[in-house]
Scaffold this active site. Structure first.
Site, short mmCIF file in Angstrom:
data_model
loop_
_atom_site.label_atom_id
_atom_site.label_comp_id
_atom_site.label_asym_id
_atom_site.label_seq_id
_atom_site.Cartn_x
_atom_site.Cartn_y
_atom_site.Cartn_z
N ASP A 52 -6.41 -6.04 -2.01
CA ASP A 52 -4.78 -6.13 -2.26
C ASP A 52 -4.82 -7.10 -3.36
O ASP A 52 -3.62 -7.24 -4.19
CB ASP A 52 -4.15 -6.93 -0.95
CG ASP A 52 -4.11 -5.78 -0.06
OD1 ASP A 52 -4.32 -4.54 -0.19
OD2 ASP A 52 -3.78 -6.19 1.34
N LYS A 79 6.26 5.62 7.35
CA LYS A 79 5.72 4.90 8.51
C LYS A 79 6.84 4.13 9.16
O LYS A 79 8.06 3.91 8.72
CB LYS A 79 5.12 3.91 7.84
CG LYS A 79 3.88 3.85 7.12
CD LYS A 79 3.16 2.74 6.35
CE LYS A 79 1.88 3.14 5.57
NZ LYS A 79 1.31 2.09 4.91
N TYR A 95 2.31 0.64 13.84
CA TYR A 95 2.99 1.48 12.94
C TYR A 95 2.64 3.12 13.22
O TYR A 95 1.54 3.21 13.49
CB TYR A 95 3.12 1.21 11.52
CG TYR A 95 1.54 1.18 10.65
CD1 TYR A 95 1.25 1.98 9.90
CD2 TYR A 95 0.89 0.20 11.24
CE1 TYR A 95 0.12 2.08 9.28
CE2 TYR A 95 -0.26 -0.09 10.34
CZ TYR A 95 -0.71 0.82 9.43
OH TYR A 95 -1.78 0.80 8.74
N HIS A 121 0.90 -1.11 0.02
CA HIS A 121 -0.01 -0.11 0.07
C HIS A 121 0.78 1.21 0.12
O HIS A 121 2.13 1.42 0.55
CB HIS A 121 -0.98 -0.06 1.18
CG HIS A 121 -1.77 -1.00 1.50
ND1 HIS A 121 -1.95 -1.62 2.74
CD2 HIS A 121 -2.42 -1.84 0.52
CE1 HIS A 121 -2.89 -2.65 2.67
NE2 HIS A 121 -3.14 -2.82 1.17
#
Length: 182
Positions: A169, A70, A130, A61
């Site tokens: 996905d 991130k 995250y 992503h």
């Protein structure tokens, strides 16, 4: 803490100092001053937590607008974490790096803006945390196909097995079709 640049030098593997004894352990997963002193002067705006079962692959992503940096880590279990460079101006465009992150090794990965990111769960279950440098913007989210042959991520899957994917996905796009960064 120890910071190691991976094959794509903007992606960093971070190993915090872990202080342990018979009672357990303590580590600092984020300290703005320490990270800034190490060259990572970051402003995080959101924390996220996902739990997934063995064989789940989340990703790859990214957000084309409001790109997110991130800082990722695993607090239970183990994953294979991947970053793919989507900056057309980069000498590493279309290349990937990966690292095993686990509760046992306490390592973190810094994935800067301009990269697609994803992970495969290797343990029975994994809790994945995250921090992001920008807010989630659903309409700007894009997905690079996890098995794009032009990228060639070497996911540690058992021979003949397929990961468990979310519908979005499974419908990811090939690199050649993606909207990428300059």
């Amino acid at each position: 803490m120890n910071i190691e640049a991976l094959a794509i030098p903007e992606v960093l593997l971070i190993t915090p100092r872990v202080f342990g004894d018979a009672r357990g352990f303590f580590l600092e997963s984020w300290n703005r001053r320490s990270f800034a002193a190490a060259g990572l002067d970051l402003d995080f705006v959101q924390d996220n937590h996902s739990r997934s079962q063995r064989g789940v692959l989340r990703g790859l992503h990214y957000q084309i607008r409001q790109p997110q940096g991130k800082l990722v880590r695993v607090v239970a279990g183990e994953v294979f974490d991947v970053a793919v460079d989507l900056r057309r101006s980069s000498p590493h465009f279309g290349r990937w790096v990966g690292a095993r992150l686990s509760a046992d090794n306490a390592q973190m990965l810094w994935v800067p803006p301009g990269f697609a990111h994803g992970f495969l769960v290797l343990s029975e279950q994994a809790d994945f945390l995250y921090k992001t440098t920008d807010y989630y913007l659903p309409e700007a989210e894009r997905c690079l196909r996890w098995d794009d042959p032009s990228v060639g991520v070497q996911w540690p899957l058992a021979p003949g097995s397929q990961p468990t994917l979310a519908a979005k996905d499974a419908a990811g796009s090939l690199l050649a079709q993606l909207e990428c960064f300059p």
